[in-house]
Design an enzyme around this catalytic site. Structure first.
Site, PDB file in Angstrom:
ATOM      1  N   GLU A 181      15.221   3.938  -0.827  1.00 23.60           N
ATOM      2  CA  GLU A 181      14.911   2.778  -1.729  1.00 23.60           C
ATOM      3  C   GLU A 181      16.383   2.064  -1.560  1.00 23.60           C
ATOM      4  O   GLU A 181      16.416   0.767  -1.687  1.00 23.60           O
ATOM      5  CB  GLU A 181      14.513   3.317  -2.922  1.00 23.60           C
ATOM      6  CG  GLU A 181      13.014   3.515  -2.906  1.00 23.60           C
ATOM      7  CD  GLU A 181      12.323   2.683  -2.328  1.00 23.60           C
ATOM      8  OE1 GLU A 181      12.305   1.580  -2.775  1.00 23.60           O
ATOM      9  OE2 GLU A 181      10.985   2.971  -1.912  1.00 23.60           O
TER      10      GLU A 181
ATOM     11  N   CYS B 125       0.280 -10.353   3.469  1.00 21.89           N
ATOM     12  CA  CYS B 125       0.401 -11.250   2.527  1.00 21.89           C
ATOM     13  C   CYS B 125       1.673 -11.842   2.632  1.00 21.89           C
ATOM     14  O   CYS B 125       2.548 -11.713   1.761  1.00 21.89           O
ATOM     15  CB  CYS B 125       0.141 -10.715   1.108  1.00 21.89           C
ATOM     16  SG  CYS B 125       0.115 -12.158  -0.202  1.00 21.89           S
TER      17      CYS B 125
ATOM     18  N   CYS C 222      -5.055 -13.687   5.729  1.00 25.05           N
ATOM     19  CA  CYS C 222      -5.946 -13.359   4.982  1.00 25.05           C
ATOM     20  C   CYS C 222      -7.428 -12.308   5.259  1.00 25.05           C
ATOM     21  O   CYS C 222      -7.675 -11.620   4.694  1.00 25.05           O
ATOM     22  CB  CYS C 222      -6.443 -14.658   4.316  1.00 25.05           C
ATOM     23  SG  CYS C 222      -5.033 -15.322   3.303  1.00 25.05           S
TER      24      CYS C 222
ATOM     25  N   CYS D 295      -7.009  -8.933   4.609  1.00 29.84           N
ATOM     26  CA  CYS D 295      -6.755  -8.425   3.171  1.00 29.84           C
ATOM     27  C   CYS D 295      -7.876  -7.698   2.294  1.00 29.84           C
ATOM     28  O   CYS D 295      -8.774  -8.467   2.131  1.00 29.84           O
ATOM     29  CB  CYS D 295      -6.059  -9.814   2.370  1.00 29.84           C
ATOM     30  SG  CYS D 295      -5.289  -9.158   0.822  1.00 29.84           S
TER      31      CYS D 295
ATOM     32  N   CYS E 151      -9.324 -13.335  -4.637  1.00 29.23           N
ATOM     33  CA  CYS E 151      -7.747 -13.705  -4.744  1.00 29.23           C
ATOM     34  C   CYS E 151      -7.916 -15.189  -4.877  1.00 29.23           C
ATOM     35  O   CYS E 151      -8.505 -16.033  -4.385  1.00 29.23           O
ATOM     36  CB  CYS E 151      -6.999 -13.555  -3.393  1.00 29.23           C
ATOM     37  SG  CYS E 151      -5.441 -14.310  -3.129  1.00 29.23           S
TER      38      CYS E 151
END
Length: 364
Positions: free
Chosen positions: A39, A195, A202, A205, A211
Site C-alpha cells: 500500500e 470505470c 460500462c 460494469c 449508475c
DNA sequence: AAACCGGGGTG
DNA sequence: CACCCAGGTTT
C-alpha cells in the site's frame, strides 16, 4: 437501490471474484507486513512500477524487524527510483515504531494503523479491510471516481469527506472478513480496469444498472480547473568524475526533492554553471572533459546533469570548491559503492548504464 | 508538455 | 477546511 437486485456491496464482491485481478504479488495474503508495504509503494505509483520493486524489497527486508534494524541508507537504496522518498523515510520510521513501541506486533484496526507515520485515511482503511476484514471503506482516486459516477454526487456532496461518508454507508453492518477484502479489492479493480477516467467500459460494469452517470441523469462533473503548472527555475547538477572513477556525491536535505538521497551538488540557474567553470579552472580539480549534458524532467523542475571528468590533485576528503558544494555532507564514491546508496533515478540510471566507463580514455 | 496521485504540513 | 508539495510515469 432498486429492489430485487443484489446490493452494491454484493455485486462488487461477486464481480471481483469473477473478473477482478488475482495475480498481483501482494494479493492472497493477510500478512500485514506485505500488505502494508504494497500500500505504501502504491501511493502515487502505478502497479506496473511497484511490481518491479516489491519482491526485491521483501527479499532484502524480510519482515518488520529486518526493516527496523536496517540503516535508512539501505532502505533508501532499495527505494531508489520509486520516487517520493519521503515514503521510504516514513516506512522506516513506522517499522521502528512497531518494533520499539508495539513489541513488533502490527496494529489490528484502522485507528492503530492510522497512527503510524506514512499511513493516512486511505491506506489505513485498505490495510484494515485486507488484513482484519474491518468494515471501513477506502477512498483513493479510483474509488472516488467510481462512487461519484455511480451516485451522481456533485458539488458539496462530492468532496472527499462526503464521498467517504457515502462509501461507509454502502457497507453492510457486519460483512464477513473475506467479503470485505474482496469488496475492497473489487472497488480498486473496477476503478482501474472498468470505470477508467476516459472511455469507461460500462458494458462490463456490475453497477451499470443503477449508475447515475450511465443513466445520464448526472454526468460526471467536469474536473475542477487546475492551476497552470508553475515551473520552477532549472537545476544544474555537476557530476564530477575523477580519473580513478570516483564521483562526488553529497547528502540531500531531509526535506524536499530527493530528501535524504545522495546526489551531485545543486546549482540553480545558469549563473551557477558559470561560477562552477571559473572555480574548476583554479582548483586542485581541473576539468579534463565535459560530456554532453543529460536532461531529466520532474513535474515542476527541469534538471540538467553535467558530467565533468576531473583531474584531481586534492586530498581524498576534500571536494572541488564551488557553489552549492557542502564538503561536510559529501564524499567521493566508487561507482559500485555509490550504487548501494539511495540515488535519484537519473544518477542511478547513468551509473547503471554506460556510466563512468569512458573514464580511462584520456589517461592511457 | 501536461496531468496524475495520497499523505503530510501549513494557512 | 482548503491549499500546497513531491517525482516517475502515462497520455
Amino acid at each position: 437501490m432498486s429492489a430485487g437486485q443484489p446490493s452494491f456491496f454484493e455485486r462488487l464482491v461477486a464481480w471481483q471474484r469473477a473478473c477482478g485481478r488475482h495475480d498481483l504479488p501482494w494479493q492472497g495474503t493477510r500478512d500485514p507486513y506485505r500488505v502494508w508495504l504494497s500500500e505504501i509503494m502504491l501511493q502515487q505509483t502505478q502497479v506496473a512500477t511497484v511490481r518491479r520493486y516489491y519482491e526485491a524489497f521483501l527479499a532484502r527486508f524480510a519482515d518488520v524487524q529486518a526493516l527496523a534494524r536496517a540503516p535508512l541508507d539501505e532502505v533508501l537504496a532499495a527505494w531508489s527510483g520509486l520516487g517520493y522518498y519521503r515514503r521510504a523515510r516514513l516506512l522506516h520510521a513506522a517499522a521502528r515504531q512497531v518494533v520499539e513501541r508495539l513489541g513488533g506486533r502490527f496494529p489490528h484496526d484502522f485507528d492503530g494503523w492510522r497512527a503510524l507515520p506514512g499511513v493516512g485515511d486511505s491506506t489505513a482503511a485498505a490495510i484494515a479491510a485486507f488484513c482484519h476484514g474491518q468494515p471501513v471503506s477506502i477512498l483513493d482516486g479510483n474509488v472516488r471516481r467510481v462512487l461519484q459516477r455511480w451516485s451522481g454526487a456533485a458539488g458539496a456532496e462530492a468532496t472527499p469527506r462526503a464521498l467517504w461518508r457515502r462509501a461507509q454507508a454502502l457497507l453492510p453492518p457486519q460483512p464477513p472478513a473475506e467479503a470485505m477484502a474482496a469488496y475492497t479489492q473489487g472497488l480498486m479493480d473496477l476503478g482501474a480496469t472498468v470505470c477508467t477516467p476516459r472511455q469507461p467500459r460500462c458494458p462490463a460494469c456490475p453497477l451499470r444498472a443503477d449508475c447515475a452517470a450511465h443513466a445520464g441523469a448526472a454526468p460526471l462533473a467536469s474536473a475542477p480547473p487546475r492551476r497552470a503548472a508553475r515551473r520552477a527555475e532549472a537545476w544544474w547538477l555537476p557530476l564530477w568524475v575523477r580519473a580513478d572513477g570516483a564521483l562526488w556525491l553529497q547528502r540531500r536535505p531531509a526535506r524536499g526533492i530527493w530528501a535524504g538521497l545522495w546526489a551531485p551538488p545543486v546549482l540553480v540557474g545558469t549563473e551557477g554553471e558559470q561560477a562552477l567553470r571559473a572555480a574548476l579552472a583554479t582548483q586542485p580539480a581541473q576539468a579534463l572533459r565535459w560530456l554532453p549534458p543529460l536532461a531529466h524532467a520532474l513535474t515542476h523542475r527541469d534538471l540538467t546533469l553535467h558530467r565533468v571528468q576531473l583531474r584531481w590533485d586534492g586530498p581524498d576528503e576534500a571536494a572541488p570548491d564551488g557553489p552549492g558544494v557542502q564538503p561536510d555532507q559529501g564524499a567521493w564514491w566508487t561507482p559500485s559503492a555509490a550504487l548501494a546508496l539511495g540515488l535519484p533515478a537519473p544518477v542511478r540510471a547513468w551509473l547503471a548504464g554506460a556510466g563512468p566507463a569512458s573514464r580511462t580514455s584520456s589517461s592511457r
